[in-house]
Design an enzyme around this catalytic site. Structure first.
Site, PDB file in Angstrom:
ATOM      1  N   LYS A 578       0.803  -1.231   0.000  1.00 40.83           N
ATOM      2  CA  LYS A 578       0.000   0.000   0.000  1.00 40.83           C
ATOM      3  C   LYS A 578       0.830   1.272   0.000  1.00 40.83           C
ATOM      4  O   LYS A 578       0.288   2.370   0.037  1.00 40.83           O
ATOM      5  CB  LYS A 578      -0.999   0.087   1.147  1.00 40.83           C
ATOM      6  CG  LYS A 578      -0.901  -0.873   2.265  1.00 40.83           C
ATOM      7  CD  LYS A 578      -1.960  -0.610   3.292  1.00 40.83           C
ATOM      8  CE  LYS A 578      -2.392  -1.826   4.046  1.00 40.83           C
ATOM      9  NZ  LYS A 578      -1.427  -2.885   4.287  1.00 40.83           N
ATOM     10  N   GLU A 605      -6.789  -3.784  -4.888  1.00 37.64           N
ATOM     11  CA  GLU A 605      -7.900  -4.167  -4.017  1.00 37.64           C
ATOM     12  C   GLU A 605      -7.421  -4.609  -2.641  1.00 37.64           C
ATOM     13  O   GLU A 605      -8.025  -4.287  -1.622  1.00 37.64           O
ATOM     14  CB  GLU A 605      -8.702  -5.288  -4.696  1.00 37.64           C
ATOM     15  CG  GLU A 605      -9.895  -5.804  -3.920  1.00 37.64           C
ATOM     16  CD  GLU A 605     -10.930  -4.725  -3.637  1.00 37.64           C
ATOM     17  OE1 GLU A 605     -10.848  -4.134  -2.544  1.00 37.64           O
ATOM     18  OE2 GLU A 605     -11.806  -4.473  -4.483  1.00 37.64           O
ATOM     19  N   VAL A 608      -6.805  -2.679   1.075  1.00 42.43           N
ATOM     20  CA  VAL A 608      -7.781  -2.497   2.154  1.00 42.43           C
ATOM     21  C   VAL A 608      -8.604  -3.763   2.276  1.00 42.43           C
ATOM     22  O   VAL A 608      -9.228  -4.205   1.308  1.00 42.43           O
ATOM     23  CB  VAL A 608      -8.729  -1.306   1.850  1.00 42.43           C
ATOM     24  CG1 VAL A 608      -9.725  -1.107   2.994  1.00 42.43           C
ATOM     25  CG2 VAL A 608      -7.943  -0.031   1.596  1.00 42.43           C
ATOM     26  N   ALA A 610      -7.766  -6.964   2.623  1.00 40.55           N
ATOM     27  CA  ALA A 610      -7.251  -8.155   1.920  1.00 40.55           C
ATOM     28  C   ALA A 610      -8.138  -8.511   0.729  1.00 40.55           C
ATOM     29  O   ALA A 610      -8.311  -7.697  -0.170  1.00 40.55           O
ATOM     30  CB  ALA A 610      -7.101  -9.324   2.890  1.00 40.55           C
ATOM     31  N   LEU A 612     -11.377  -8.833   0.516  1.00 41.17           N
ATOM     32  CA  LEU A 612     -12.752  -8.310   0.477  1.00 41.17           C
ATOM     33  C   LEU A 612     -12.906  -7.280  -0.644  1.00 41.17           C
ATOM     34  O   LEU A 612     -12.021  -6.456  -0.850  1.00 41.17           O
ATOM     35  CB  LEU A 612     -13.112  -7.633   1.813  1.00 41.17           C
ATOM     36  CG  LEU A 612     -13.159  -8.520   3.048  1.00 41.17           C
ATOM     37  CD1 LEU A 612     -13.465  -7.660   4.293  1.00 41.17           C
ATOM     38  CD2 LEU A 612     -14.243  -9.583   2.885  1.00 41.17           C
ATOM     39  N   LYS A 681      -5.061   2.924   5.157  1.00 42.95           N
ATOM     40  CA  LYS A 681      -6.231   2.335   4.504  1.00 42.95           C
ATOM     41  C   LYS A 681      -7.369   3.345   4.361  1.00 42.95           C
ATOM     42  O   LYS A 681      -7.990   3.447   3.305  1.00 42.95           O
ATOM     43  CB  LYS A 681      -6.700   1.103   5.279  1.00 42.95           C
ATOM     44  CG  LYS A 681      -5.731  -0.066   5.131  1.00 42.95           C
ATOM     45  CD  LYS A 681      -6.125  -1.218   6.032  1.00 42.95           C
ATOM     46  CE  LYS A 681      -5.156  -2.381   5.871  1.00 42.95           C
ATOM     47  NZ  LYS A 681      -5.341  -3.401   6.894  1.00 42.95           N
ATOM     48  N   GLY A 796      -4.744 -12.401   6.184  1.00 38.53           N
ATOM     49  CA  GLY A 796      -4.414 -13.818   5.983  1.00 38.53           C
ATOM     50  C   GLY A 796      -3.868 -14.031   4.587  1.00 38.53           C
ATOM     51  O   GLY A 796      -4.304 -13.381   3.633  1.00 38.53           O
TER      52      GLY A 796
END
Ligand code: ADP
Ligand code: ASP
Ligand code: MG
Length: 814
Positions: A578, A605, A608, A610, A612, A681, A796
């Protein structure tokens, strides 16, 4: 009567000559056969090299001569004809004549075009003799006839023009009484009406065969070569190219004119009027169907039949405001080039007549410039036109198809495909008949252009993605595994051919243009070359593959600093790092601009939440016209893990250590615990919402102890967690007293962003967050009260890898 021609590779070794003899043997059982042969593969080039060396007084000409000699003797030895002795004597005599000619060139320091033709004719003379004698020695009825006695030309050495009247009579007369079943003719060579040796131009053996076929009005001409027909594009440059079953004379001519070397361009002319089909066959694979060139109008109706290209092109540009008024300008220009015997391959002219561009062979460019500048000397002096400009290192790419005229938008598709791959077009030409659309591009882009156009027009179903990954640690390794597992599915269902072409960790890097074998990538990488960030970029750039994507799975600032370089080369960037997106606003917006300008996607993507779909959802809201009014979020998987597990029965230090061990924290846990990671983030979400903001603008209320905030090494920091356990237990107790949960919250309200630990009461959507879950609530104009909520595992290795993977697929689906 059948006419067959075998090219340089087909007669390039004893093994292949045996194949040729086998084919001739079969054919001659049914009908008499005329077999035109080229010189042994590579020999014409070597003869010319020896000539140049001798002319330049370079004694290496003797080595080249010996090399030519050895090539022929090795073939004779391996063919092992029964009449070995007499063949060797005759070949020696031919070679000694060749040697004398080279000595002569050496002595007088001169190699005229006339002598050059004499020199190269040894190639076909030797090959046709050896082949004819071998066939005879195997008991077949064969004879060698010298084509120079049949094919008569003018004295335009190195590319002589055929006198068809005399030639046709010679050929017809000779074959009227020819008795042998097999006649071997040397291709390429001829004689002038004055009895001088001439040649028909490089690749001219095809032409010899066509001349003979037309003179005798045979039913079919067969050109036997080293590939299974005329391909959709050059098979040596595009692996996916495939043989074209049927093609018209016009299409074949266009393709060969623009570089499809498999057929020498003038070959079609003699057989065209007589409607004699040309069948291109593969000597090395005689069972393959090959290509039929004919007037057959049942030819399939694909708009584009083939794509060809010629390298070593120079573009001459003439321009000047006075050009319109110059009488006979074009006539004088073309006459000048004709006088210099310079072949014009492509012409484009602006309708205003203010500029004209000519594509010619690079080797002619100096002569062309000198001659044109002299012709227009006066106009140049009067500033009516500028001195001619010459640009070299170019290549022509041509799309060819009789049926293109019936399809809209082919040229648009061609240019947008090239543009998307950052291939700059220097000039465009489209014939009025619309059988051909040509573009002039840089030679370094030719291979990429052929591959990407081939994919566009012939493999529309599949799109190749070429991925270059830096940082194959925990997440990277999962990504490679996921790609390996999913490759087949992607190909079959999404028509995406995903290949990993480059891989690097901090120590080594590897590349494989055909895609790294993902079963053994670890071993390969372990023994790869030493990795450098710049080296990785340079190699990715040099490979110049279409749809290239650079994937950054590091947390490294230097890697992030290279994104602009990648984007400028039209290489897409997918980052879970990031740093770039949360760096100063100027850099963030520069990367966004470069991405648009160079048509290179920049996706992040996983910056922020991971895997999602947070940024994707936000982007969809914005592009559909919605406006973000507020964002409330818990965005740190690691802090969530820490505060969901920390209580009065365990130790803060132990929980943080566990989060690190599970891979939830950044390598440096202070980045998470100080709130910097969450601040980055919310900064990214704010920017993606369309607001300008920098990290310093975000209010960050820390929860760490003073010592923790001040520590400047990771180990020291961990020690403060042990020392200050009481500080953290107090935080827990004060929340518990109010029946609240501790959550680290990021928010954006009224254009202001903040991050900090909050006590969340029961009933709040954040209260029940578990484990490493993230949650984001977007309040927008369309979702003013009930926010759009995205919730799920926000950290993760597996979910992060799958987030990166879906960014890659997103590029593939574009
Ligand atoms: P020969 O020696 O048999 O005359 P050439 O080398 O002159 O053979 O021509 C065959 C070669 O043409 C192939 O090996 C291939 O590299 C090249 N080529 C270029 N474009 C095409 C194409 N569209 N189809 C087939 N071959 C092509
Ligand atoms: N040997 C000649 C050449 O190499 C002619 C041919 O092979 O067609 O150009
Ligand atoms: Mg050829």
């Amino acid at each position: 009567m059948k006419v067959l021609k075998f090219g340089g590779t087909s007669v390039g070794s004893a093994k292949n000559i045996n194949k040729v003899i086998h084919i001739l043997d079969n054919y001659s059982k049914e009908d008499n056969v005329i077999c035109v042969v080229s010189a042994v593969g590579g020999v014409t080039d070597k003869l010319l090299l020896a000539g140049k060396q001798a002319q330049n007084k370079d004694n290496d000409f003797l080595n080249t001569f010996n090399n030519i000699k050895n090539i022929h003797f090795e073939i004779i030895n391996k063919l092992n004809p029964s009449s070995n002795e007499s063949i060797i004597t005759e070949v020696e005599s031919k070679l000694s004549a060749l040697k004398s000619l080279l000595d002569g060139i050496y002595l007088i320091n001169e190699l005229s075009l006339k002598t050059s033709d004499k020199l190269v004719s040894f190639g076909e003379s030797l090959s046709s003799f050896i082949i004819a004698e071998t066939i005879k020695s195997r008991g077949l009825s064969a004879v060698q006839k010298n084509s120079q006695e049949l094919i008569i030309t003018n004295s335009n050495f190195t590319k002589a023009e055929v006198n068809f009247n005399i030639t046709n009579t010679n050929v017809q007369d000779y074959f009227k009484s020819a008795e042998q079943q097999i006649t071997i003719l040397p291709g390429f060579v001829a004689n002038s009406t004055l009895g001088e040796q001439t040649t028909l131009g490089r690749g001219g053996s095809d032409f010899t065969a066509a001349i003979v076929a037309a003179a005798l009005q045979v039913k079919q001409l067969e050109i036997w070569t080293d590939v299974s027909g005329m391909y959709t594009t050059n098979p040596k440059l595009v692996k996916q190219a495939y043989p074209i079953e049927k093609i018209s004379y016009q299409e074949a001519m266009e393709l060969s004119h623009f570089g499809a070397k498999v057929l020498y361009p003038p070959t079609v002319q003699p057989v065209l009027d007589l409607n004699i089909p040309i069948h291109i066959k593969n000597t090395l694979q005689p069972e393959a169907a090959g290509t039929i060139i004919s007037n057959d109008d049942t030819i399939a109706t694909l708009p584009v039949k083939g794509i060809s290209n010629i390298n070593n092109i120079a573009l001459l540009t003439l321009q000047g405001s006075g050009m319109v008024g110059i009488p006979g300008f074009s006539k004088r220009l073309f006459e000048t080039l004709a006088q210099e015997k310079i072949n014009i391959i492509l012409i484009t002219q602006a309708s205003s007549e203010h500029s004209i561009c000519l594509g010619i062979d690079e080797t002619d460019s100096e002569a062309a410039k000198t001659a044109i500048d002299i012709t227009f000397e006066n106009e140049i002096a009067l500033h009516k036109i500028d001195p001619i400009s010459v640009e070299t290192g170019l290549s022509i790419i041509a799309l060819v198809g009789d049926n293109m005229k019936n399809h809209q938008g082919i040229s648009g598709k061609m240019f947008s495909t090239l543009g998307k791959n950052n291939i700059n077009i220097r000039a465009i030409a489209q014939g009025a008949s619309e059988k051909n659309i040509s573009a002039v591009i840089s030679e370094k882009d030719a291979k990429k252009a052929l591959n990407t156009l081939h994919e566009q027009f012939f493999e529309t179903q599949t799109k190749q993605l070429n991925v270059f990954i830096t940082g194959v640690g925990n997440v990277g390794e999962r990504l490679v595994e996921q790609i390996n597992k999913q490759k087949k599915y992607l190909k079959e269902n999404l028509k995406i051919n995903l290949r990993i072409v480059g891989l690097s960790n901090s120590r080594t890097m590897i590349f494989d243009e055909d895609g790294i074998d993902l079963k053994i990538w670890k071993e390969k990488l372990a023994s790869g070359e030493k990795a450098t960030l710049n080296g990785f970029f340079e190699k990715t750039k040099a490979l110049n593959l279409r749809n290239s994507i650079f994937v950054d799975i590091t947390a490294n600032k230097e890697v992030a600093n290279l994104y602009a370089n990648y984007l400028r080369e039209s290489i897409g960037v997918v980052a879970c790092n990031k740093i770039a997106c949360s760096s100063n606003y100027e850099n963030y917006s520069l990367l966004k601009r470069l991405s648009l300008k160079y048509n290179a996607p920049y996706l992040f993507e996983t910056n922020v939440g991971a895997g999602l779909p947070i940024i994707d959802t936000l982007n969809n809201l914005i592009v559909s016209g919605d406006k973000i009014t507020s964002i409330q979020a818990v965005l740190s998987g690691s802090l969530n893990f820490v505060f969901n597990n920390f209580n009065d029965t365990n130790k803060f230090y132990d929980v943080v250590k566990q989060a690190a061990a599970e891979g939830y924290t950044e390598p440096d846990p202070r980045i998470d615990l100080s709130g910097v990671d969450v601040a980055r983030k919310i900064l990214i979400l704010t920017r993606e919402s369309g607001m300008e903001m920098n990290l310093e603008d975000i209010e960050n209320t820390p929860f760490l102890s003073d010592a923790g905030l001040k520590s400047d090494a990771v180990d020291d920091f961990y020690q403060t967690l042990i020392d200050d356990e009481a500080h953290y237990q107090d935080l827990y107790a004060s929340a518990k007293a109010k029946n609240c949960q501790l959550k680290y919250v990021a928010q954006l309200n009224d254009g202001k962003a903040s991050v900090g630990l909050q006590k969340i009461p029961e009933g709040h959507p954040f209260y029940n967050l578990e484990g490493k879950d993230n949650i984001v609530m977007f309040y927008t104009q369309r979702y003013p009260e009930q926010p759009m909520i995205i919730k799920g595992a926000g950290a993760g290795a597996d979910v992060t890898a799958s987030g990166i993977f879906s960014d890659i697929i997103k590029i593939g689906n574009d």
